[in-house]
Design a protein around this motif. Structure first.
Motif, PDB file in Angstrom:
ATOM      1  N   ILE A   1       0.834  -1.200   0.000  1.00 16.15           N
ATOM      2  CA  ILE A   1       0.000   0.000   0.000  1.00 16.15           C
ATOM      3  C   ILE A   1       0.872   1.255   0.000  1.00 16.15           C
ATOM      4  CG2 ILE A   1      -1.690   1.317   1.337  1.00 16.15           C
ATOM      5  CD1 ILE A   1      -2.838  -1.325   2.333  1.00 16.15           C
ATOM      6  N   LEU A   2       1.925   1.236   0.794  1.00 21.00           N
ATOM      7  CA  LEU A   2       2.816   2.402   0.846  1.00 21.00           C
ATOM      8  C   LEU A   2       3.485   2.660  -0.498  1.00 21.00           C
ATOM      9  CD1 LEU A   2       4.533   1.955   4.333  1.00 21.00           C
ATOM     10  CD2 LEU A   2       2.939   3.767   3.663  1.00 21.00           C
ATOM     11  N   ASN A   3       3.817   1.590  -1.214  1.00 22.87           N
ATOM     12  CA  ASN A   3       4.464   1.746  -2.523  1.00 22.87           C
ATOM     13  C   ASN A   3       3.531   2.361  -3.554  1.00 22.87           C
ATOM     14  OD1 ASN A   3       6.869   0.677  -1.593  1.00 22.87           O
ATOM     15  ND2 ASN A   3       6.385  -1.412  -2.250  1.00 22.87           N
ATOM     16  N   GLN A   4       2.226   2.237  -3.333  1.00 22.40           N
ATOM     17  CA  GLN A   4       1.256   2.794  -4.282  1.00 22.40           C
ATOM     18  C   GLN A   4       0.875   4.236  -3.955  1.00 22.40           C
ATOM     19  OE1 GLN A   4      -2.095   0.114  -4.418  1.00 22.40           O
ATOM     20  NE2 GLN A   4      -0.871  -1.635  -5.074  1.00 22.40           N
ATOM     21  N   ARG A   5       1.354   4.753  -2.831  1.00 27.65           N
ATOM     22  CA  ARG A   5       1.053   6.134  -2.466  1.00 27.65           C
ATOM     23  C   ARG A   5       1.831   7.090  -3.355  1.00 27.65           C
ATOM     24  NH1 ARG A   5       2.438   8.402   2.012  1.00 27.65           N
ATOM     25  NH2 ARG A   5       0.569   9.587   2.549  1.00 27.65           N
ATOM     26  N   SER A   6       1.129   8.106  -3.822  1.00 23.58           N
ATOM     27  CA  SER A   6       1.786   9.107  -4.676  1.00 23.58           C
ATOM     28  C   SER A   6       2.437  10.200  -3.833  1.00 23.58           C
ATOM     29  CB  SER A   6       0.754   9.730  -5.633  1.00 23.58           C
ATOM     30  OG  SER A   6      -0.321  10.301  -4.913  1.00 23.58           O
TER      31      SER A   6
END
Length: 357
Positions: free
Chosen positions: A249-254
């Motif tokens: 989820i953190l990797n998908q945060r912009s």
């Protein structure tokens, strides 16, 4: 202030215990229903012994309900009495006290309704006291221990493969320590929750005291082995899933801004619920066997009898089918998913607030 400032172990303990308090109050009803579902087959047929003064015209009986080692027909006539009124210890198939079918649970919601109707609304929180007593040392050891071991590996081990699988290893170790420490309280809590109305903590403690007298203090750790079989893989799967989902989820945060306490809550809640659900489903057979071992008091007086996890599981599968190994799955998942979500999100938010302060 810098979000990376470390917090003290005491602050971590406060965060963990606050989450444990909220979680215990909210999910104890589901835990009670799950325990009853898993243990009710042990209580469906309780042999009734009738001490009767038998005469050709009438039978007046005084009934008691001890556990007897066999079923079927048996009679024993005592000497020293007239033939017209002979004391008879009678154990007959018709004398088995079969639990009222109306009190048997057919499912999760059915269990909630019948507990409220037959015993009262507050009985949904039966066993809350030992649960709260158990959560204080459990959360302190488990969560704080996990954090410290995980941080130690991150700081001192440069192997990315070890770091990747460290949640699996560290989570299992932390759970082993916590489960061993609280096993006696867990046994008491499980027995309290498995009993219906009319049986309280004092009666359960009396039974436990007799068990210790007959079998020794080590009997307080009855069920530790199946508890570890359930909790250790659960913990390993849970933390591995939690860290993986959280990282994904953190990797998908912009956004590159630091997470706010609100962000920490949302992230931890979702990751905790998903990983907890997966771990709960996979470890339910161990949970069923653990419950059966801990609530079955028929072997309290047998010092050398140590039920084995896989023997119990084989017996359940043989007598009840594979589905028997997943008895109580719905209330277990319904309990574990929100409890994991609430617990880990409260813990993470608590740490974040301490960092800000």
């Amino acid at each position: 202030m810098d979000k990376t400032i470390p917090i003290t172990p005491v602050q971590k303990m406060v965060s963990a215990c606050s989450g444990a308090l909220i979680t215990s109050i909210l999910v104890t009803p589901l835990d009670v229903v799950k325990t009853r579902l898993q243990s009710q087959t042990l209580n469906q047929r309780v042999p009734k012994i009738a001490f009767c003064y038998a005469s050709p015209l009438s039978v007046a009986c005084i009934d008691t309900y001890p556990t007897v080692p066999h079923r079927g027909f048996a009679a024993c006539r005592l000497k020293g009495h007239s033939t017209s009124c002979t004391p008879v210890l009678r154990i007959c198939a018709s004398d088995f006290a079969v639990e009222d079918a109306n009190k048997q649970f057919k499912g999760t919601w059915d269990g909630v309704v019948k507990i409220v109707r037959n015993e009262g609304f507050t009985k949904l929180w039966k066993g809350l006291s030992p649960t709260l007593l158990m959560q204080i040392p459990a959360t302190a050891i488990y969560y704080v221990g996990y954090d410290h071991m995980r941080d130690f590996i991150k700081l001192n081990v440069n192997d990315p493969n070890i770091d990747k699988f460290s949640p699996l290893i560290v989570g299992s170790l932390a759970r082993t320590c916590a489960a061993t420490c609280i096993s006696p309280i867990e046994l008491i809590r499980t027995r309290v929750q498995s009993t219906a109305a009319g049986t309280g903590l004092s009666e359960v403690m009396s039974g436990v005291a007799k068990m210790v007298k007959n079998s020794g203090a080590s009997s307080l750790w009855r069920g530790l082995s199946p508890t570890l079989w359930r909790d250790v893989p659960f913990s390993g799967i849970y933390w591995m899933g939690y860290e993986s989902i959280k990282t994904s989820i953190l990797n998908q945060r912009s956004e590159e801004a630091p997470l706010t306490p609100s962000d920490e809550f949302e992230l931890a809640f979702v990751a905790g619920a998903l990983s907890g659900s997966i771990a709960a489903v996979l470890t339910t057979p161990f949970d069923v066997a653990k419950t059966r071992i801990q609530v079955d008091s028929s072997n309290d007086t047998l010092v050398n009898r140590k039920p084995r996890m896989f023997d119990i599981m084989k017996s359940i599968a043989r007598n009840e089918g594979i589905g028997g190994l997943f008895t109580g799955l719905i209330p277990r998942v319904a309990k574990v998913a929100p409890s994991c979500a609430i617990m880990i999100s409260s813990y993470e938010v608590g740490k974040a607030l301490f960092r800000e302060d």
